[in-house]
Design a protein around this motif. Structure first.
Motif, PDB file in Angstrom:
ATOM      1  N   VAL A 194       1.161  -1.176  -0.357  1.00  0.00           N
ATOM      2  CA  VAL A 194       0.027   0.144   0.197  1.00  0.00           C
ATOM      3  C   VAL A 194       1.368   0.970  -0.110  1.00  0.00           C
ATOM      4  O   VAL A 194       0.135   2.319  -0.998  1.00  0.00           O
ATOM      5  CB  VAL A 194      -0.728  -0.065   0.939  1.00  0.00           C
ATOM      6  CG1 VAL A 194      -1.680   1.826   1.283  1.00  0.00           C
ATOM      7  CG2 VAL A 194      -1.806  -1.101   1.042  1.00  0.00           C
ATOM      8  N   ASP A 195       1.613   0.881   1.017  1.00  0.00           N
ATOM      9  CA  ASP A 195       2.762   1.949   0.326  1.00  0.00           C
ATOM     10  C   ASP A 195       3.994   1.586   1.731  1.00  0.00           C
ATOM     11  O   ASP A 195       4.791   1.368   2.022  1.00  0.00           O
ATOM     12  CB  ASP A 195       2.690   3.435   1.814  1.00  0.00           C
ATOM     13  CG  ASP A 195       3.797   4.376   1.754  1.00  0.00           C
ATOM     14  OD1 ASP A 195       3.823   4.899   0.995  1.00  0.00           O
ATOM     15  OD2 ASP A 195       2.849   4.962   2.835  1.00  0.00           O
ATOM     16  N   MET A 196       5.019   1.983  -0.226  1.00  0.00           N
ATOM     17  CA  MET A 196       6.153   1.603  -0.059  1.00  0.00           C
ATOM     18  C   MET A 196       7.729   1.988   1.257  1.00  0.00           C
ATOM     19  O   MET A 196       8.683   1.889   1.308  1.00  0.00           O
ATOM     20  CB  MET A 196       6.974   1.211  -1.119  1.00  0.00           C
ATOM     21  CG  MET A 196       6.741   0.393  -2.246  1.00  0.00           C
ATOM     22  SD  MET A 196       7.270   0.511  -3.969  1.00  0.00           S
ATOM     23  CE  MET A 196       8.988   0.970  -3.501  1.00  0.00           C
ATOM     24  N   ARG A 197       6.893   2.966   1.054  1.00  0.00           N
ATOM     25  CA  ARG A 197       7.557   4.190   2.170  1.00  0.00           C
ATOM     26  C   ARG A 197       7.421   3.521   3.514  1.00  0.00           C
ATOM     27  O   ARG A 197       8.473   4.459   5.116  1.00  0.00           O
ATOM     28  CB  ARG A 197       7.281   5.573   2.494  1.00  0.00           C
ATOM     29  CG  ARG A 197       7.652   6.220   0.876  1.00  0.00           C
ATOM     30  CD  ARG A 197       7.183   7.399   0.220  1.00  0.00           C
ATOM     31  NE  ARG A 197       5.531   7.381   0.592  1.00  0.00           N
ATOM     32  CZ  ARG A 197       4.788   7.654   0.530  1.00  0.00           C
ATOM     33  NH1 ARG A 197       5.079   9.540  -0.010  1.00  0.00           N
ATOM     34  NH2 ARG A 197       3.296   8.150   0.568  1.00  0.00           N
ATOM     35  N   ASN A 198       6.810   3.243   3.992  1.00  0.00           N
ATOM     36  CA  ASN A 198       6.153   2.353   5.457  1.00  0.00           C
ATOM     37  C   ASN A 198       8.125   1.904   5.239  1.00  0.00           C
ATOM     38  O   ASN A 198       7.750   0.381   4.813  1.00  0.00           O
ATOM     39  CB  ASN A 198       4.862   1.970   5.058  1.00  0.00           C
ATOM     40  CG  ASN A 198       4.924   0.791   6.714  1.00  0.00           C
ATOM     41  OD1 ASN A 198       5.639  -0.051   6.948  1.00  0.00           O
ATOM     42  ND2 ASN A 198       3.235   1.267   7.302  1.00  0.00           N
ATOM     43  N   PRO A 237      -1.191  -4.363   3.059  1.00  0.00           N
ATOM     44  CA  PRO A 237      -1.802  -5.341   3.976  1.00  0.00           C
ATOM     45  C   PRO A 237      -2.586  -5.244   3.186  1.00  0.00           C
ATOM     46  O   PRO A 237      -2.665  -4.310   2.314  1.00  0.00           O
ATOM     47  CB  PRO A 237      -2.054  -4.591   5.175  1.00  0.00           C
ATOM     48  CG  PRO A 237      -1.313  -3.053   4.918  1.00  0.00           C
ATOM     49  CD  PRO A 237      -0.537  -2.848   4.198  1.00  0.00           C
ATOM     50  N   ASN A 238      -3.456  -6.165   2.976  1.00  0.00           N
ATOM     51  CA  ASN A 238      -4.514  -5.734   2.531  1.00  0.00           C
ATOM     52  C   ASN A 238      -5.079  -5.531   2.267  1.00  0.00           C
ATOM     53  O   ASN A 238      -6.102  -5.258   3.460  1.00  0.00           O
ATOM     54  CB  ASN A 238      -5.241  -7.937   2.358  1.00  0.00           C
ATOM     55  CG  ASN A 238      -6.277  -7.751   1.093  1.00  0.00           C
ATOM     56  OD1 ASN A 238      -6.953  -6.788  -0.101  1.00  0.00           O
ATOM     57  ND2 ASN A 238      -6.990  -9.159   1.905  1.00  0.00           N
ATOM     58  N   ILE A 239      -5.854  -4.208   1.312  1.00  0.00           N
ATOM     59  CA  ILE A 239      -7.221  -3.567   1.512  1.00  0.00           C
ATOM     60  C   ILE A 239      -8.039  -3.302   0.538  1.00  0.00           C
ATOM     61  O   ILE A 239      -8.417  -2.590   0.419  1.00  0.00           O
ATOM     62  CB  ILE A 239      -6.090  -2.016   1.686  1.00  0.00           C
ATOM     63  CG1 ILE A 239      -5.535  -1.430   0.262  1.00  0.00           C
ATOM     64  CG2 ILE A 239      -5.212  -2.096   2.391  1.00  0.00           C
ATOM     65  CD1 ILE A 239      -4.568  -0.366   0.505  1.00  0.00           C
ATOM     66  N   VAL A 240      -7.947  -4.899  -0.367  1.00  0.00           N
ATOM     67  CA  VAL A 240      -8.321  -4.850  -1.075  1.00  0.00           C
ATOM     68  C   VAL A 240      -9.331  -5.248  -1.026  1.00  0.00           C
ATOM     69  O   VAL A 240      -9.624  -6.140   0.371  1.00  0.00           O
ATOM     70  CB  VAL A 240      -7.954  -6.409  -2.850  1.00  0.00           C
ATOM     71  CG1 VAL A 240      -8.639  -5.901  -3.692  1.00  0.00           C
ATOM     72  CG2 VAL A 240      -5.985  -5.529  -2.632  1.00  0.00           C
ATOM     73  N   LEU A 251     -11.484 -10.103  -4.352  1.00  0.00           N
ATOM     74  CA  LEU A 251     -10.018 -10.522  -3.761  1.00  0.00           C
ATOM     75  C   LEU A 251      -9.969 -12.339  -3.903  1.00  0.00           C
ATOM     76  O   LEU A 251      -9.314 -12.570  -4.775  1.00  0.00           O
ATOM     77  CB  LEU A 251      -9.505 -10.213  -2.548  1.00  0.00           C
ATOM     78  CG  LEU A 251      -7.649 -11.164  -2.018  1.00  0.00           C
ATOM     79  CD1 LEU A 251      -6.772 -10.623  -3.715  1.00  0.00           C
ATOM     80  CD2 LEU A 251      -7.298 -10.642  -0.885  1.00  0.00           C
ATOM     81  N   GLU A 252     -10.961 -12.643  -3.344  1.00  0.00           N
ATOM     82  CA  GLU A 252     -11.798 -13.623  -3.452  1.00  0.00           C
ATOM     83  C   GLU A 252     -11.657 -14.477  -4.955  1.00  0.00           C
ATOM     84  O   GLU A 252     -11.219 -15.472  -5.112  1.00  0.00           O
ATOM     85  CB  GLU A 252     -12.713 -14.050  -3.013  1.00  0.00           C
ATOM     86  CG  GLU A 252     -12.814 -15.123  -2.352  1.00  0.00           C
ATOM     87  CD  GLU A 252     -14.181 -15.869  -1.262  1.00  0.00           C
ATOM     88  OE1 GLU A 252     -14.454 -15.018  -1.061  1.00  0.00           O
ATOM     89  OE2 GLU A 252     -14.583 -17.113  -1.472  1.00  0.00           O
ATOM     90  N   VAL A 272      -0.670 -14.551  -0.673  1.00  0.00           N
ATOM     91  CA  VAL A 272      -1.127 -14.477   0.836  1.00  0.00           C
ATOM     92  C   VAL A 272      -0.560 -12.826   1.058  1.00  0.00           C
ATOM     93  O   VAL A 272      -0.258 -12.044   0.232  1.00  0.00           O
ATOM     94  CB  VAL A 272       0.600 -14.308   0.986  1.00  0.00           C
ATOM     95  CG1 VAL A 272       1.207 -14.578   2.509  1.00  0.00           C
ATOM     96  CG2 VAL A 272       1.658 -16.332   0.915  1.00  0.00           C
ATOM     97  N   MET A 273      -1.711 -12.814   2.486  1.00  0.00           N
ATOM     98  CA  MET A 273      -0.756 -11.590   2.776  1.00  0.00           C
ATOM     99  C   MET A 273      -0.562 -11.162   4.127  1.00  0.00           C
ATOM    100  O   MET A 273      -1.283 -12.196   4.884  1.00  0.00           O
ATOM    101  CB  MET A 273      -3.347 -10.778   2.301  1.00  0.00           C
ATOM    102  CG  MET A 273      -4.113 -11.535   3.873  1.00  0.00           C
ATOM    103  SD  MET A 273      -6.124 -10.677   3.047  1.00  0.00           S
ATOM    104  CE  MET A 273      -6.309 -12.237   4.305  1.00  0.00           C
ATOM    105  N   ILE A 274       0.125 -10.183   4.319  1.00  0.00           N
ATOM    106  CA  ILE A 274       0.384  -9.936   5.598  1.00  0.00           C
ATOM    107  C   ILE A 274      -0.520  -8.927   6.583  1.00  0.00           C
ATOM    108  O   ILE A 274      -0.276  -8.077   5.757  1.00  0.00           O
ATOM    109  CB  ILE A 274       1.753  -9.407   5.136  1.00  0.00           C
ATOM    110  CG1 ILE A 274       2.589 -10.941   4.867  1.00  0.00           C
ATOM    111  CG2 ILE A 274       2.765  -9.243   6.808  1.00  0.00           C
ATOM    112  CD1 ILE A 274       4.082 -11.231   4.309  1.00  0.00           C
ATOM    113  N   GLY A 275      -0.575  -9.372   7.489  1.00  0.00           N
ATOM    114  CA  GLY A 275      -1.210  -8.084   8.111  1.00  0.00           C
ATOM    115  C   GLY A 275      -1.958  -8.026   8.021  1.00  0.00           C
ATOM    116  O   GLY A 275      -2.707  -6.918   9.431  1.00  0.00           O
ATOM    117  N   ARG A 276      -3.418  -9.242   8.054  1.00  0.00           N
ATOM    118  CA  ARG A 276      -4.642  -9.110   7.871  1.00  0.00           C
ATOM    119  C   ARG A 276      -5.030 -10.173   8.249  1.00  0.00           C
ATOM    120  O   ARG A 276      -4.993 -11.142   7.547  1.00  0.00           O
ATOM    121  CB  ARG A 276      -5.108  -8.344   7.232  1.00  0.00           C
ATOM    122  CG  ARG A 276      -6.682  -8.189   6.858  1.00  0.00           C
ATOM    123  CD  ARG A 276      -7.057  -6.838   6.299  1.00  0.00           C
ATOM    124  NE  ARG A 276      -9.269  -6.979   5.938  1.00  0.00           N
ATOM    125  CZ  ARG A 276      -9.205  -7.637   5.806  1.00  0.00           C
ATOM    126  NH1 ARG A 276      -9.022  -8.443   4.703  1.00  0.00           N
ATOM    127  NH2 ARG A 276     -10.447  -7.439   5.274  1.00  0.00           N
TER     128      ARG A 276
END
Lengths: 344, 344
Positions: free
Chosen positions: A81-85, A137-140, A145-146, A157-161
């Motif tokens: 979502v944000d590479m600067r994170n 993280p997945n915000i779709v 997404l399914e 794979v989603m990380i963070g959710r």
DNA sequence: CTGTTAGCGCCTTCAC
DNA sequence: GTGAAGGCGCTAACAG
């Protein structure tokens, strides 16, 4: 004349192909291919000769040509979502290390939410032939997404959710456990009025972190909704939000922030307001980014094993790629660890 | 039977190809290809029909197949020394935005210095067919890089190091100007004894930043070598190095750090030693990372236009890709800007 | 304006 | 053990 490693019109040397190698070694290109693939049925003598020529010519197989026929690009797509994170940067570094070990490389991109709410970006990754996708993280939208997972033909794979979506592996922090640890710790240090600084960047999805914290606070203190501000996770916005929170709720004696960046903004705001940390007010963040060690006092934070989670994500993709099985839709909850430092 | 968009053995749906689209639209695959390329000589009617089928089937051209024949992958390789560096993350985000606009994507990797001192990593990028490479910052041996640039057949840009290497575009901060600005500013605020915290991660290459600062200090103060410590750019290491520096040279009243991370470590060390900042000692960093705004007091830093430099890097590659010309070997020096905040 | 022919560099499947 | 066809999905260069 046959093909010849030489100079093209543009002046650049053409990269040698297996045909070049074959001609020079006096074998067919097929044999070269076998050597590259470590095929067993190659005469030891032939193999050595071919390998010599390969080294001589500096030959490297064209990965795109390989991918076209094998349908395996040895690449994964990473959608952030944000590479600067900074937390993403660390995860990325971890993923890259694990992937490289196995000969894979990473195509890293930012989700373009304006375009199909992110699905367009994922589709683009598919056209590149990636063998798997990590969303961070997945915000779709879940339903989208399914649907994508079903038709894309590659593991996701989603990380963070932590959400069970068919065909998608989920790797996330145990938010309930983390929230309970934080609230317990704050209560143990004498705090009673917890305020929250949450992230509203993605209003379309529920905030598991927020829900978990609210639940933990209710359970421990019997309160209803804790005072909460939401803001973009930048230092400036977080400073402003923290100031709003404290001004509106002067009794707040502890702030739990969505992540360390927000927490650092909040900490700066506390200092500016003349509050002593942690005596007047405590501050807690999430992620364990390195800069948290440089604040005064050092930031208490919910440590995430970024490297471990990154490795697990890539390993899940590798596993699927290896045996061709679709992802299980499992949810991996990672144990949190509270790093108690100076702000609590 | 002809090709048919259906289900493969593995259960995943096969992605449609231009042949599928052509059959369904009643045209040859070549016509489909023309529509994709926005070729002018296609009947309006035909074009619409093909576009309908494309939408219907959800067809997307296979980029690897395109790349194989066009010799253009629409991708750039980005080689970083450390992806966890925040300044890199910001640059990366900027590069990605510019690249995406033009239909390019980024393959991001960390240089594996153990492997050929980094050349191996660059070679791997070539096998992926990238149309250009950005190295950030360049720590590859100059001679090796020059040889690589000559044989690789694709443009190379290095960010963060001002060095004229044939065939390589260099985009870097004007270190001499930056150093002069910092030293002038420190002198103007009454400081006289400047200490340096530099980066020795890459002993094989000269430290332009260090050389520039030393030169500026000599010019302004007539001193010889300023007290200097070198360390890895982590918070912990920087804290330790700053402590060593101050302990060994108690008269130091200003610290210039290699980057903001080091500066933040130094700032924390100053606080710990009971020094008042900026009264007893000033601290200056480089880069302008967001976290510098959250320290107490906020960090004075040499601002880099990460986004601008990132855009310039990608634009240089695009330019070369467009007209097939090799890079000029030019050096772009970017004007620095001193962001004066609380630590000076 | 559109179709045909010929590959891009490599691997898979068959022969020998 | 090795080589000869055939094709992955697409585009370039010709035809018409």
């Amino acid at each position: 004349m046959g093909s010849q490693t030489g100079v093209t019109r543009s002046g650049a040397t053409r990269r040698p192909t297996i045909v070049d190698v074959g001609e020079r070694a006096g074998v067919s290109r097929q044999t070269v291919s076998r050597v590259l693939a470590d095929h067993p049925r190659v005469a030891e003598d032939t193999r050595r000769r071919v390998e010599e020529v390969i080294a001589e010519l500096g030959f490297r197989p064209n990965r795109m040509a390989q991918a076209l026929v094998t349908k395996t690009s040895l690449s994964f797509g990473i959608a952030s979502v944000d590479m600067r994170n900074l937390h993403f940067a660390e995860t990325c570094s971890g993923m890259q290390a694990v992937a490289r070990e196995r000969g894979y490389h990473l195509v890293i991109t930012e989700l373009d939410l304006a375009d199909d709410g992110g699905i367009g970006t994922l589709e683009t990754l598919l056209t590149l032939g990636v063998d798997g996708i990590v969303i961070f993280p997945n915000i779709v939208d879940d339903a989208e997404l399914e649907a994508f997972a079903e038709r894309c033909g590659c593991p996701i794979v989603m990380i963070g959710r932590a959400k069970r979506i068919p065909g998608v592996v989920s790797i996330a922090l145990d938010e309930a456990g983390a929230a309970a640890m934080i609230v317990d710790h704050l209560l143990a240090t004498g705090k009673r009025h917890i305020g929250l600084l949450m992230n509203e960047l993605f209003p379309r999805i529920p905030h598991e972190r927020y829900l978990a914290l609210r639940q933990a606070i209710e359970t421990a203190l019997g309160e209803d909704t804790p005072p909460t501000e939401a803001n973009e996770p930048t230092i400036a916005e977080s400073k402003a939000a923290a100031t709003r929170l404290i001004t509106a709720h002067p009794d707040v004696d502890a702030i739990v922030a969505f992540n360390d960046t927000v927490a650092m903004g909040a900490l700066a705001a506390c200092h500016r307001l003349g509050l002593r940390v942690p005596r007047d007010i405590s501050v807690v963040g999430y992620d364990g980014i390195p800069y948290g060690a440089a604040t005064v006092p050092p930031l208490t934070t919910m440590l995430q094993d970024s490297f471990g989670m990154a490795g697990a994500a890539i390993r899940a993709l590798l596993e699927c790629a290896r045996n061709g099985s679709p992802p299980s839709g499992e949810v991996q909850l990672w144990k949190p660890e509270l790093l108690k430092r100076g702000t609590t």
